[in-house]
Design a protein around this motif. Structure first.
Motif, PDB file in Angstrom:
ATOM      1  N   SER A 196       6.961  -7.747  -1.038  1.00  0.00           N
ATOM      2  CA  SER A 196       5.786  -6.825  -1.618  1.00  0.00           C
ATOM      3  C   SER A 196       6.075  -6.676  -3.276  1.00  0.00           C
ATOM      4  N   TYR A 197       7.328  -6.771  -3.585  1.00  0.00           N
ATOM      5  CA  TYR A 197       7.416  -6.514  -5.107  1.00  0.00           C
ATOM      6  C   TYR A 197       6.989  -7.701  -5.851  1.00  0.00           C
ATOM      7  N   ALA A 198       7.585  -8.823  -5.142  1.00  0.00           N
ATOM      8  CA  ALA A 198       7.594 -10.284  -5.831  1.00  0.00           C
ATOM      9  C   ALA A 198       5.932 -10.576  -5.894  1.00  0.00           C
TER      10      ALA A 198
ATOM     11  N   GLY B 210       3.790   5.752  -5.623  1.00  0.00           N
ATOM     12  CA  GLY B 210       3.932   5.465  -7.109  1.00  0.00           C
ATOM     13  C   GLY B 210       5.143   4.891  -7.516  1.00  0.00           C
ATOM     14  N   GLU B 211       6.120   4.544  -6.452  1.00  0.00           N
ATOM     15  CA  GLU B 211       7.115   3.667  -6.860  1.00  0.00           C
ATOM     16  C   GLU B 211       6.886   2.385  -7.415  1.00  0.00           C
ATOM     17  N   LEU B 212       5.814   1.494  -6.814  1.00  0.00           N
ATOM     18  CA  LEU B 212       5.659   0.195  -7.321  1.00  0.00           C
ATOM     19  C   LEU B 212       4.999   0.274  -8.573  1.00  0.00           C
ATOM     20  N   PRO B 213       4.030   0.959  -8.943  1.00  0.00           N
ATOM     21  CA  PRO B 213       3.444   1.108 -10.208  1.00  0.00           C
ATOM     22  C   PRO B 213       4.560   1.529 -11.346  1.00  0.00           C
TER      23      PRO B 213
ATOM     24  N   VAL C 272      14.747  -3.661  -8.178  1.00  0.00           N
ATOM     25  CA  VAL C 272      14.237  -3.149  -6.766  1.00  0.00           C
ATOM     26  C   VAL C 272      14.499  -4.476  -5.757  1.00  0.00           C
ATOM     27  N   LEU C 273      14.378  -5.904  -6.609  1.00  0.00           N
ATOM     28  CA  LEU C 273      14.530  -6.947  -5.834  1.00  0.00           C
ATOM     29  C   LEU C 273      15.849  -7.220  -5.486  1.00  0.00           C
TER      30      LEU C 273
ATOM     31  N   VAL D 138       0.725  -1.147  -0.056  1.00  0.00           N
ATOM     32  CA  VAL D 138      -0.043   0.014   0.081  1.00  0.00           C
ATOM     33  C   VAL D 138       1.055   1.176   0.072  1.00  0.00           C
ATOM     34  N   ALA D 139       1.697   1.403   0.872  1.00  0.00           N
ATOM     35  CA  ALA D 139       2.888   2.467   0.927  1.00  0.00           C
ATOM     36  C   ALA D 139       3.353   2.693  -0.294  1.00  0.00           C
ATOM     37  N   GLU D 140       4.010   1.575  -1.010  1.00  0.00           N
ATOM     38  CA  GLU D 140       4.754   1.658  -2.177  1.00  0.00           C
ATOM     39  C   GLU D 140       3.809   2.112  -3.452  1.00  0.00           C
ATOM     40  N   THR D 141       2.543   1.759  -3.330  1.00  0.00           N
ATOM     41  CA  THR D 141       1.738   2.164  -4.428  1.00  0.00           C
ATOM     42  C   THR D 141       1.350   3.488  -4.258  1.00  0.00           C
TER      43      THR D 141
END
Length: 245
Positions: free
Chosen positions: A213-215, A43-46, A198-199, A37-40
């Protein structure tokens, strides 16, 4: 319903093991969810997922286009197949990591090298499946096309593609699952963005929460594409065989 229940059991087991372990190396589902949720929101995750997805699409398009053309020609011409088959065997057995390293050394640490490396890793599989499909084309339908004097465009659209469709759907489904895994390795080795990058960064910091979270986010995206795009397309392309039966 069974899939939802299975995932629920997995989450419960994960939460239980994380609670018993009480270790930063195994964060709880709640911690991972909060990270997503925080990364989304930031904007970093998208952004990172969009970078990876763009590479997946570009590499898949190149491998699919060249592979279908090459596989069809090899399947229809014994002479071309005889001379091209050794190269195909070499590509099939060349490790993905070797191709990635060669691409980065010869082309450079840039986007072109990354996409070329991924496409080359998938290309031989597309050729092999398409070649088998081209070999199985019905000769009677070819004769019918000649009798009715089909243009090559009409023959391709009405005779060749419907017969190749199940093979193309199968290679599309397997291709996506292979390509996105290779893309992550490419990003890990030589790109400044993407899920693989990121990984790799999170691994150097032993940040398991961010890794998970990214995986999980990217696996969920690939599952969504598989469920809502690839599988319906595969069912549609196989429909003509069921109707014919």
């Amino acid at each position: 319903m069974a899939k939802v229940l299975s995932l629920a059991v997995l989450l419960v087991l994960w939460a239980l093991i994380a609670w018993l372990a009480q270790s930063p190396l195994l964060p709880s589902p709640m911690s991972v969810g909060e990270m997503i949720v925080a990364e989304t929101r930031s904007g970093e995750l998208p952004f990172q997922m969009a970078c990876t997805l763009a590479r997946v699409v570009a590499a898949f398009a190149i491998a699919f286009t060249l592979g279908v053309a090459g596989g069809y020609v090899m399947g229809r011409s014994k002479l071309i197949d005889r001379y091209a088959d050794p190269w195909l065997v070499v590509l099939l057995n060349l490790p993905a990591l070797v191709i990635i390293i060669f691409a980065y050394i010869w082309i450079g640490l840039n986007e072109t090298a990354a996409i070329v490396a991924v496409a080359l890793n998938k290309l031989p599989n597309v050729i092999v499946v398409t070649r088998e499909g081209a070999r199985s084309l019905d000769p009677a339908l070819d004769e019918m096309a000649q009798a009715f004097r089909f243009t090559w465009q009409s023959k391709l659209r009405n005779v060749v593609l419907p017969q190749l469709a199940p093979y193309l759907a199968a290679v599309s489904r397997s291709g996506l699952s292979i390509i996105w895994k290779i893309v992550l390795v490419v990003e890990l080795l030589g790109r400044p963005n993407g899920v693989g990058f990121v990984l790799g960064s999170s691994f150097s910091l032993f940040d398991m929460t961010r890794i998970l979270s990214y995986a999980i986010s990217f696996v969920a995206l690939m599952l969504a594409i598989e469920t809502f795009l690839v599988q319906p397309l595969e069912r549609r392309t196989n429909r003509w065989r069921r109707n014919a039966a």
